[in-house]
Design a protein around this motif. Structure first.
Motif, short mmCIF file in Angstrom:
data_model
loop_
_atom_site.label_atom_id
_atom_site.label_comp_id
_atom_site.label_asym_id
_atom_site.label_seq_id
_atom_site.Cartn_x
_atom_site.Cartn_y
_atom_site.Cartn_z
N HIS A 178 3.10 49.86 1.27
CA HIS A 178 3.66 50.22 2.57
C HIS A 178 5.09 49.69 2.62
CE1 HIS A 178 1.63 46.26 2.92
NE2 HIS A 178 2.72 45.93 3.61
N ALA A 179 5.79 49.99 3.70
CA ALA A 179 7.17 49.53 3.86
C ALA A 179 7.25 48.50 4.97
CB ALA A 179 8.09 50.70 4.15
N ILE A 180 7.97 47.43 4.69
CA ILE A 180 8.28 46.43 5.71
C ILE A 180 9.76 46.51 6.04
CG2 ILE A 180 6.43 44.89 4.97
CD1 ILE A 180 8.66 43.16 3.63
N GLN A 181 10.12 45.94 7.19
CA GLN A 181 11.51 46.01 7.63
C GLN A 181 11.86 44.77 8.46
OE1 GLN A 181 13.31 49.96 8.43
NE2 GLN A 181 13.35 49.23 10.54
N TYR A 182 13.09 44.31 8.28
CA TYR A 182 13.57 43.16 9.06
C TYR A 182 15.09 43.18 9.10
CZ TYR A 182 13.97 41.13 4.32
OH TYR A 182 14.26 40.89 3.00
N GLU A 183 15.65 42.45 10.04
CA GLU A 183 17.09 42.37 10.18
C GLU A 183 17.62 41.17 9.39
OE1 GLU A 183 18.33 42.50 14.33
OE2 GLU A 183 16.42 43.49 14.80
N ILE A 184 18.83 41.31 8.85
CA ILE A 184 19.45 40.21 8.12
C ILE A 184 20.87 39.97 8.60
CG2 ILE A 184 18.10 40.65 6.03
CD1 ILE A 184 20.71 41.79 4.78
N ASN A 185 21.36 38.78 8.31
CA ASN A 185 22.77 38.47 8.41
C ASN A 185 23.42 38.97 7.13
OD1 ASN A 185 25.31 37.21 8.17
ND2 ASN A 185 24.66 35.40 9.29
N ALA A 240 26.23 38.71 5.88
CA ALA A 240 27.14 37.81 5.19
C ALA A 240 26.40 36.81 4.31
CB ALA A 240 28.01 37.06 6.19
N THR A 241 25.14 36.49 4.68
CA THR A 241 24.42 35.43 3.98
C THR A 241 23.09 35.87 3.38
OG1 THR A 241 23.22 34.72 5.96
CG2 THR A 241 25.41 33.76 5.57
N GLY A 242 22.55 37.00 3.83
CA GLY A 242 21.22 37.43 3.40
C GLY A 242 20.10 36.80 4.19
N GLU A 243 20.41 35.92 5.13
CA GLU A 243 19.39 35.26 5.93
C GLU A 243 18.66 36.25 6.82
OE1 GLU A 243 19.14 31.95 9.56
OE2 GLU A 243 21.08 32.65 8.79
N ALA A 244 17.33 36.13 6.87
CA ALA A 244 16.53 36.99 7.74
C ALA A 244 16.70 36.55 9.19
CB ALA A 244 15.07 36.94 7.34
N LEU A 245 16.98 37.51 10.06
CA LEU A 245 17.14 37.22 11.49
C LEU A 245 15.87 37.52 12.28
CD1 LEU A 245 20.73 38.70 12.02
CD2 LEU A 245 20.07 36.34 11.49
N THR A 246 14.97 38.28 11.67
CA THR A 246 13.68 38.59 12.30
C THR A 246 12.59 38.47 11.25
OG1 THR A 246 13.84 40.96 11.84
CG2 THR A 246 14.78 40.19 13.93
N ASP A 247 11.35 38.37 11.72
CA ASP A 247 10.22 38.41 10.79
C ASP A 247 10.00 39.85 10.32
OD1 ASP A 247 9.69 35.69 11.01
OD2 ASP A 247 8.38 35.98 12.76
N PRO A 248 9.51 40.03 9.11
CA PRO A 248 9.27 41.40 8.62
C PRO A 248 8.12 42.05 9.38
CG PRO A 248 8.44 39.79 7.06
CD PRO A 248 9.20 39.01 8.09
N GLN A 249 8.27 43.34 9.65
CA GLN A 249 7.24 44.13 10.29
C GLN A 249 6.86 45.29 9.39
OE1 GLN A 249 8.00 45.37 14.35
NE2 GLN A 249 9.43 43.68 14.69
N ILE A 250 5.59 45.65 9.39
CA ILE A 250 5.16 46.86 8.69
C ILE A 250 5.57 48.06 9.53
CG2 ILE A 250 3.22 48.20 7.81
CD1 ILE A 250 1.75 45.58 7.33
N VAL A 251 6.33 48.97 8.93
CA VAL A 251 6.86 50.11 9.68
C VAL A 251 6.42 51.47 9.13
CG1 VAL A 251 8.89 48.86 10.52
CG2 VAL A 251 9.00 50.02 8.30
N TRP A 252 5.83 51.49 7.92
CA TRP A 252 5.57 52.79 7.30
C TRP A 252 4.44 52.66 6.29
CZ3 TRP A 252 6.46 57.69 8.08
CH2 TRP A 252 6.60 58.62 7.06
N TYR A 253 3.39 53.46 6.50
CA TYR A 253 2.25 53.46 5.58
C TYR A 253 2.25 54.68 4.67
CZ TYR A 253 0.03 49.56 8.02
OH TYR A 253 -0.26 48.31 8.54
N GLY A 254 3.23 55.54 4.77
CA GLY A 254 3.28 56.72 3.93
C GLY A 254 2.27 57.77 4.36
#
Length: 519
Positions: free
Chosen positions: A153-160, A162-176
């Motif tokens: 499946h696909a997960i998604q999250y926001e990052i900074n 400039a640094t690669g730091e995750a700004l949110t926890d990953p969420q499952i967004v797509w099961y195909g």
């Protein structure tokens, strides 16, 4: 304005990048399109091309060309760099990818796509195939594959960014679509809607591209009920279609690049997965490419608006043929198996020659080996090298090789055995090696040739370039990815020059005056 412009018939040949160039990703930046591909265990990693018209391409470099960016030490074949994605935002290019068995998911940046690119910026979540999306509100999203087989499946999250730091926890967004291996996910925003596109079905007969849409970047995504790209139910010379990326051209038309395989009648291809191009047609807010219709073909004829910027190339320079005399540094199409070892491959030790020194490891090993080659791009071709090599120590060896991986390769060359120098031909199929020819070497300089047909590779040699002696042959099928042994093979055939000490460091230089690729 667009409606007032006249369309024209655009003709081109698929694949646009023939040979082992899988998992393409594309972006438009100002006057050019830029395209990258997977490179797996080969170094430098992630070849990058540019084009003005999507048809004529030139390689401008490789994204990962330093040890600090890519350490492939000990990586097995078909590990390494998977499914890179290229994006452009506010004057900066971004390439995000996975170093399998290495540092995992990361991205690098550059203001000039020809390089230099930065050292890796690592990101915390995701299995393989990460992608970047820059939203209008300034947020940056990573979308990545997670899980295996039917659990993909696909997960998604926001990052900074400039640094690669995750700004949110990953969420499952797509099961195909319920099939195995939902991978290569990309998030787009087109005409106010978010589109989630991915591959499904695995990179074989069931491979397909699917898509969903939503008003929210996290979904839920309404999935289009059919694949937008596949040949899985079609008797067609191009198979395995999928792993696509979308791009809008200068006139507002949309296109897709994706991988495909040109299978022989017997169901294999030594060239591996190649890069294809097709137009995208929008219907009722959905993009369509080719769902078992056969519109993706080898010879394409497309009605489209002419590009604003015409190509400055009169041929596809990504297809490299002819003789190379090693009078300068190797071009960007040359590649090594894993990272090259300092001093073992040079064009400066003796000007006009490529000089190789063998290492302890040989072609059957997963350690650092002395091998420099280039992708095979045609089924019917000949590869010739002029070698000067007089090994002085037992086991020293050098020659010309066609390689799939450690388990499948054919070579012809010169080696020191039982106190004398011999010319030999060797076939390695499914991990088993056998010598098919040995004869005493009479001259220090020798011409080595491997001739490729759809069915086999013929190994020949000559002292004068006029009279050729056939030393052996091996089946093409054994070199194809379809004939993998222990794990799936994701690479196509690479023809190369190599040297080894077979258990010890070689002291004798193998000098190659030239290499020639003819079709």
């Amino acid at each position: 304005m667009k409606d007032q412009l006249l369309s024209k018939t655009i003709r081109y040949t698929n694949p646009i990048l023939p040979g082992f160039y899988p998992d393409p990703s594309i972006v438009k930046a100002e006057d050019y399109f830029y395209l990258i591909c997977s490179s797996f265990e080969y170094f430098p990693g992630v070849p990058i091309f540019r084009s003005r018209d999507l048809i004529h391409w030139e390689q401008i470099g490789n994204v990962l060309d330093r040890f600090s960016q890519l350490d492939l030490t000990g990586q097995k074949s078909s590990d390494g760099i998977y499914a890179p994605v290229i994006r452009y935002h506010e004057g900066i290019f971004y390439m995000i990818t996975t170093d399998v068995r290495g540092i995992g998911n990361f991205y690098v940046t550059a203001t000039n796509p020809a390089g230099p690119w930065s050292d890796p910026i690592r990101i915390p979540y995701g299995g393989i195939d990460p992608s970047l999306f820059f939203d209008d509100d300034g947020k940056v999203y990573v979308t990545a594959q997670q899980g295996a087989d039917y659990d993909s499946h696909a997960i998604q999250y926001e990052i900074n960014i400039a640094t690669g730091e995750a700004l949110t926890d990953p969420q499952i967004v797509w099961y195909g679509d319920g099939g195995p291996w939902t991978e290569g996910p990309h998030l787009y925003k087109i005409n106010g809607l978010y589109y989630m596109m991915s591959a499904s079905g695995g990179t074989a007969k069931e491979h397909r591209e699917i898509i969903g849409r939503s008003e929210n970047p996290y979904g839920p995504f309404e999935r289009y009920p059919e694949p937008i790209l596949t040949h899985r139910n079609l008797d067609h010379p191009i198979q395995y279609l999928g792993h696509a990326d979308l791009v809008e051209d200068h006139q507002g038309d949309w296109w897709a690049v994706f991988l495909g395989v040109r299978l022989t009648d017997d169901g294999y291809s030594v060239l591996g997965r190649e890069t294809f191009l097709a137009p995208v047609v929008w219907k009722d807010g959905w993009p369509h490419i080719d769902n078992n219709e056969g519109t993706v073909s080898l010879d394409m004829s497309v009605q489209r608006l002419e590009m604003t910027e015409a190509s400055n190339l009169d041929r596809n320079e990504a297809i490299v043929v002819g003789r190379e005399d090693f009078d300068a540094e190797l071009g960007p199409h040359w590649l090594y198996v894993r990272n090259p070892t300092d001093g073992k491959c040079t064009v400066t030790e003796r000007p006009g020659f490529l000089t190789l020194y063998g290492q302890e490891a040989g072609l059957n090993d997963t350690q650092q080996i002395t091998f420099v080659g280039r992708r095979q791009q045609h089924l019917n071709a000949s590869f010739t090298a002029c070698i000067s090599f007089a090994p002085a120590f037992e086991g020293e060896e050098a020659g010309l090789c066609i390689r799939r991986d450690e388990d499948a390769h054919y070579e012809i060359g010169i080696r020191r055995s039982a106190g004398q120098n011999i010319i030999f031909a060797r076939l390695t199929e499914r991990g088993e090696s056998k010598i098919v020819h040995e004869s005493k070497q009479e001259t220090e300089q020798l011409l080595l040739r491997i001739e490729s047909t759809e069915d086999e590779y013929n190994l020949t040699c000559s002292e004068d370039g006029q009279s050729w002696l056939r030393l052996g042959s091996g089946t093409a099928r054994a070199i194809s990815p379809e004939a993998f042994v222990h794990k799936m093979c994701f690479t196509g055939a690479v023809v190369g020059l190599y040297a080894t000490g077979n258990g010890q460091e070689s002291q004798t230089p193998a000098r190659f005056d030239w290499f020639e690729y003819l079709v």
